[in-house]
Design a protein around this motif. Structure first.
Motif, short mmCIF file in Angstrom:
data_model
loop_
_atom_site.label_atom_id
_atom_site.label_comp_id
_atom_site.label_asym_id
_atom_site.label_seq_id
_atom_site.Cartn_x
_atom_site.Cartn_y
_atom_site.Cartn_z
N PHE A 22 0.82 -1.21 0.00
CA PHE A 22 0.00 0.00 0.00
C PHE A 22 0.85 1.27 0.00
O PHE A 22 0.33 2.37 0.14
N GLY A 23 2.16 1.11 -0.09
CA GLY A 23 3.05 2.27 -0.12
C GLY A 23 3.25 2.93 1.23
O GLY A 23 3.73 4.06 1.32
N ILE A 24 2.90 2.23 2.29
CA ILE A 24 2.94 2.82 3.64
C ILE A 24 4.26 2.50 4.33
O ILE A 24 4.73 1.36 4.29
N SER A 25 4.82 3.50 4.98
CA SER A 25 6.06 3.31 5.73
C SER A 25 6.16 4.39 6.78
O SER A 25 6.49 5.53 6.48
N GLU A 70 0.16 9.13 3.24
CA GLU A 70 0.44 7.70 3.11
C GLU A 70 -0.84 6.89 2.99
O GLU A 70 -0.82 5.73 2.57
#
Lengths: 340, 525
Positions: free
Chosen positions: B270-273, B499
């Motif tokens: 999901f492109g989350i960091s 995010e």
């Protein structure tokens, strides 16, 4: 001599008068109480709405010319990322609704997130997410894009089911690995296509309830243009761009440590390009506070590396150095960026 | 309902019939089909296989989809039933170890005390404050929660708490209890200096006009900040109170647990960091407040006592000027005026421990007592959900939970980020799962939510993942209480730089019925 004195004197008088006049002019506009207690409800200036001005740790670079991983954009319905040598004409009726977040301190980029626009006619919508994972910094136990996808497939949470384990394929005539999974409860499917460019795992994640849409989107990816190096296990730069090498910072000849004025606790991952003479040519801070970036820049400017040679000729090399604390204590041994 | 149909022939077939052997190079124009029972159907382009679901499957999906479309998703709203929120941890309730229950009840009593400026048992209020009682803001659905439906701050100019004050326009009778901050300092001429970040709390009220405020009661002694000017200049942001149920469990999560959880969270598509905020003193992960800026419940309580009520204490022993009257702004002020200092007449700090008091719990200073109360509060229990007058089924809640996980909400709103370390306070705090629905990380939430206030490592667009336990009975949502509607709150997760934009998109890619199941699930928390 006397005329010079009078000249200076008159200039001083005029200057002082102008200064006083300026203050007087300001005073006329000022409220009875200034600062936070101003009663001026006709503001002289406004904070722009919806703009992030206080950024904290953020991405920056030593110059504005060298392409950056986060520097891609959508223009004329085409996504272009110069750093990765990637162009992708968006599918018809798809748009970039929102820009992605800044690079993370673990080395993750959201290059583009695309969704159907108002004109989209399909019954079920979908999303396209293009990310990059800096393999020099990722805390995940993966050496390359293929490892990353395998790890993802092997550690899916219970709500997902694998539809297609990581499988070699090609997109735009470049090797990719393809991995598909779905959520039975959500009836949502995810297609993950991954390759590696300049030591970054490029992941294209397509999701929708409509598998026909996903398949069309996947086929549409063949319109992309990618560099020749793209490969799930061997995207190491070279050619027109620097070769990327993990742990190249070990080849240092001389260095000075950055002098930090303030104590921070964040990871500050830094990518550098070393020129053919072994000097630092370009610095890219994935995430750092401005004072950290300044101190690191001042230090790196004095570092000297052993020049890298390929086929007997010196070439530019790109590597990563983690300043500050690592993004995570869980890191694979001996296969990551140097930690300062 | 659609979400409960998990094992229809259609779905079963999709799940089992996707053969990896069918995948060929996509550039050779052959695409995998997951329907083995369906013959390959070449397209006019020659070679591209497009799978076609069985007619029954399509019809079933269409009917379900249209059924979902017929009813727009609705936030079930605040759940009114008594779920038992606000009780002590079970080991505290059973007074283990002996005497601990009295610390909880004593802390709760102090949490509810009305503070005055001078002349009583609970003095020290002001000279600036947002409220005169912890529980006035931490009230919903029980003591220790968040802002109540009826805003007590709105009464302060008429009920004697802040009689000489002007009610700020953003404090309304039924709006959220709020604190205000100016992201940037003003220049002396009233213009905003966006090169000079402020971000400190601008207390809403002063002791002006109070009969117990002595020399600071004068109408000219202590002006309120100019909120009207700040609004006009778009230089103001708001925060609402964070609930503290279960806070002792969050406090007792070891850093290593959170760090390992962070790596686990990174395995997402999901492109989350996210990252963590840290305590500047010892470098460990801080975890309380909207930006995880406070290390511990003790610090959290001490800071709030000083900032929100103006009561100096053993952790924050000095009277607090506003940011703009402390040399940082354009006023040229250098602290509070002397006529507004030591209004209690007791000296500083105004809250201290009481060595001669009895019983043991009474020896504590207020801040320690507050911290114990918060620490010993049990997590908020889950409960049933009523939507439009009808009870939502357990199956629907369960489906909503799975959907919440599937579309990526749970990457940040992690149902259980870990288990606590052993506790030296009481057994219920040790080796306990923390079902907080938060990773305690800070995430970039985009320009739509950004408040341009930096706290510790958190920048102006970063916020701690708000723990969602207890969400079912919260009225005001997001950090500034801008909405009471869960759908709006979800929508607001998406904006440039967030995010969560992708996950928000996934939510709205679900059928309306599925979206409703998630909303129902969230109100069960």
């Amino acid at each position: 001599m006397r005329s010079r004195f009078w000249c200076c004197f008159m200039a001083l008088v005029v200057c002082s008068w102008m200064r006083a006049w300026g203050q007087s002019s300001k005073a006329q506009n000022a409220s009875t109480n200034g600062g936070d207690f101003s009663n001026n409800v006709q503001p002289l200036s406004k904070v722009p709405a919806g703009v992030l001005l206080v950024k904290g740790a953020w991405a920056s670079a030593s110059d504005s010319v060298t392409p950056l991983p986060e520097g891609g954009s959508v223009a004329n319905h085409v996504f272009t990322n110069q750093y990765f040598g990637m162009t992708y004409p968006l599918p018809a009726d798809w748009i970039e609704k929102y820009k992605g977040p800044p690079p993370s301190d673990s080395g993750r980029y959201v290059l583009a997130q695309l969704s159907p626009g108002e004109a989209f006619k399909g019954a079920d919508r979908g999303t396209i997410l293009i990310t990059a994972e800096d393999m020099l910094f990722t805390p995940l136990p993966a050496e390359n894009a293929l490892d990353l996808v395998k790890f993802s497939s092997q550690h899916l949470q219970a709500d997902y089911k694998v539809e297609m384990p990581p499988t070699p394929t090609k997109i735009a005539e470049r090797p990719f690995t393809f991995f598909a999974y779905w959520s039975p409860i959500a009836q949502l499917h995810w297609y993950v296509l991954a390759t590696e460019v300049r030591c970054h795992a490029i992941k294209i994640v397509l999701s929708s309830r409509d598998t026909k849409l996903l398949e069309n989107l996947t086929l549409d990816l063949n319109n992309m243009k990618l560099p020749a190096e793209a490969n799930p296990t061997a995207g190491m730069g070279g050619g027109d761009v620097p070769v990327c090498i993990k742990d190249y910072a070990e080849n240092i000849i001389s260095r000075v440590d950055p002098v930090f004025g303030e104590r921070h606790f964040n990871p500050a991952p830094v990518r550098i390009i070393i020129d053919k003479e072994g000097k630092v040519k370009h610095i890219h801070f994935l995430s750092a506070f401005p004072d950290q970036a300044k101190a690191i820049s001042d230090a790196l400017g004095q570092w000297k590396f052993k020049p890298y040679r390929a086929n007997g000729k010196p070439v530019e090399v790109e590597t990563g150095i983690m300043f500050g604390r690592p993004a995570s204590p869980v890191r694979r041994a001996g296969a990551n960026a140097a930690t300062e | 309902m659609f979400g409960s149909v998990k094992c229809t022939p259609c779905c079963g077939e999709v799940k089992t019939a996707f053969s990896p052997l069918l995948l060929r190079d996509i550039d050779s124009r052959i695409f995998p089909t997951r329907y083995q029972s369906k013959p390959v159907e070449p397209t006019l382009q020659g070679g591209v296989v497009i799978k076609t679901a069985r007619l029954t499957s399509v019809l079933t999906l269409a009917v379900l989809f249209l059924g979902g479309m017929a009813l727009a998703q609705t936030d079930p709203g605040v759940q009114s039933g008594n779920r038992g929120t606000g009780a002590a941890l079970s080991s505290v309730t059973s007074n283990s170890p002996s005497g601990i229950l009295s610390f909880f009840t004593d802390g709760q009593a102090r949490f509810e005390e009305l503070e005055t400026v001078s002349g009583g048992n609970n003095v020290g209020l002001g000279p600036r404050f947002n409220s005169n009682q912890c529980s006035s803001c931490h009230a919903q659905p029980a003591i220790g929660g968040t802002g109540p439906a009826s805003n007590p701050q709105f009464q302060f100019t008429s009920d004697g708490v802040a009689p000489g004050n002007t009610m700020p326009s953003f404090i309304t009778a039924n709006g959220p209890t709020r604190e205000a901050r100016f992201p940037f300092y003003f220049n002396s001429n009233g213009s905003v200096n966006t090169s000079n970040p402020n971000g400190g709390v601008e207390d809403l009220f002063t002791v002006t006009g109070r009969t117990d405020a002595g020399t600071c009661s004068s109408s000219t002694a202590l002006p309120q900040p100019s909120f009207a000017a700040a609004i006009a200049a778009n230089n103001i942001i708001f925060r609402i109170p964070t609930p503290v149920f279960g806070a002792g469990l969050i406090e007792n999560l070891d850093d290593s647990t959170l760090l390992n959880n962070q790596v686990h969270n990174l395995n997402n598509n999901f492109g989350i960091s996210g990252t963590f905020n840290h305590n500047g003193n010892d470098g460990t992960i801080s975890r309380f407040g909207w930006k995880a800026q406070n290390k511990s419940l003790h610090i959290f309580a001490g800071e709030a006592y000083n900032v929100e009520m103006g009561i100096t204490n053993e952790l924050f022993p000095n009277e607090r000027p506003l940011p703009g009257e402390d040399g940082g702004g354009g006023t040229g002020e250098a602290g509070l005026v002397s006529t507004c200092l030591n209004l209690s007449g007791n000296g500083y700090p105004e809250d201290t421990s009481n060595p001669a008091a009895s019983p043991n719990s009474a020896v504590l200073d207020d801040v320690s007592a507050f911290a114990n109360f918060m620490r010993f509060l049990a997590p908020p229990p889950t409960g049933g959900v009523v939507l439009n007058g009808s009870s939502v089924s357990a199956a629907t809640i369960s489906a909503g939970s799975s959907l919440f996980n599937s579309i990526g909400c749970a990457v940040c709103h992690n149902p259980t980020p870990g288990t606590t370390q052993p506790s030296n306070f009481t057994s219920s705090l040790g080796k306990a799962p923390v079902n907080a629905f938060s990773d305690i990380e800070i995430h970039n939430m985009g320009n739509g939510l950004a408040d341009n206030v930096s706290q510790g490592s958190a920048g102006g667009g970063q916020f701690r993942t708000a723990p969602l336990w207890g969400l079912g009975q919260r009225i005001f949502l997001l950090h500034d209480g801008r909405t009471t509607n869960l759908v709006n709150a979800i929508q607001d997760h998406a904006s440039n730089g967030s995010e969560a934009s992708y996950v928000e998109e996934e939510f709205f890619n679900l059928s309306t019925t599925q979206q409703q199941e998630i909303l129902d699930f969230l109100r069960s928390l």
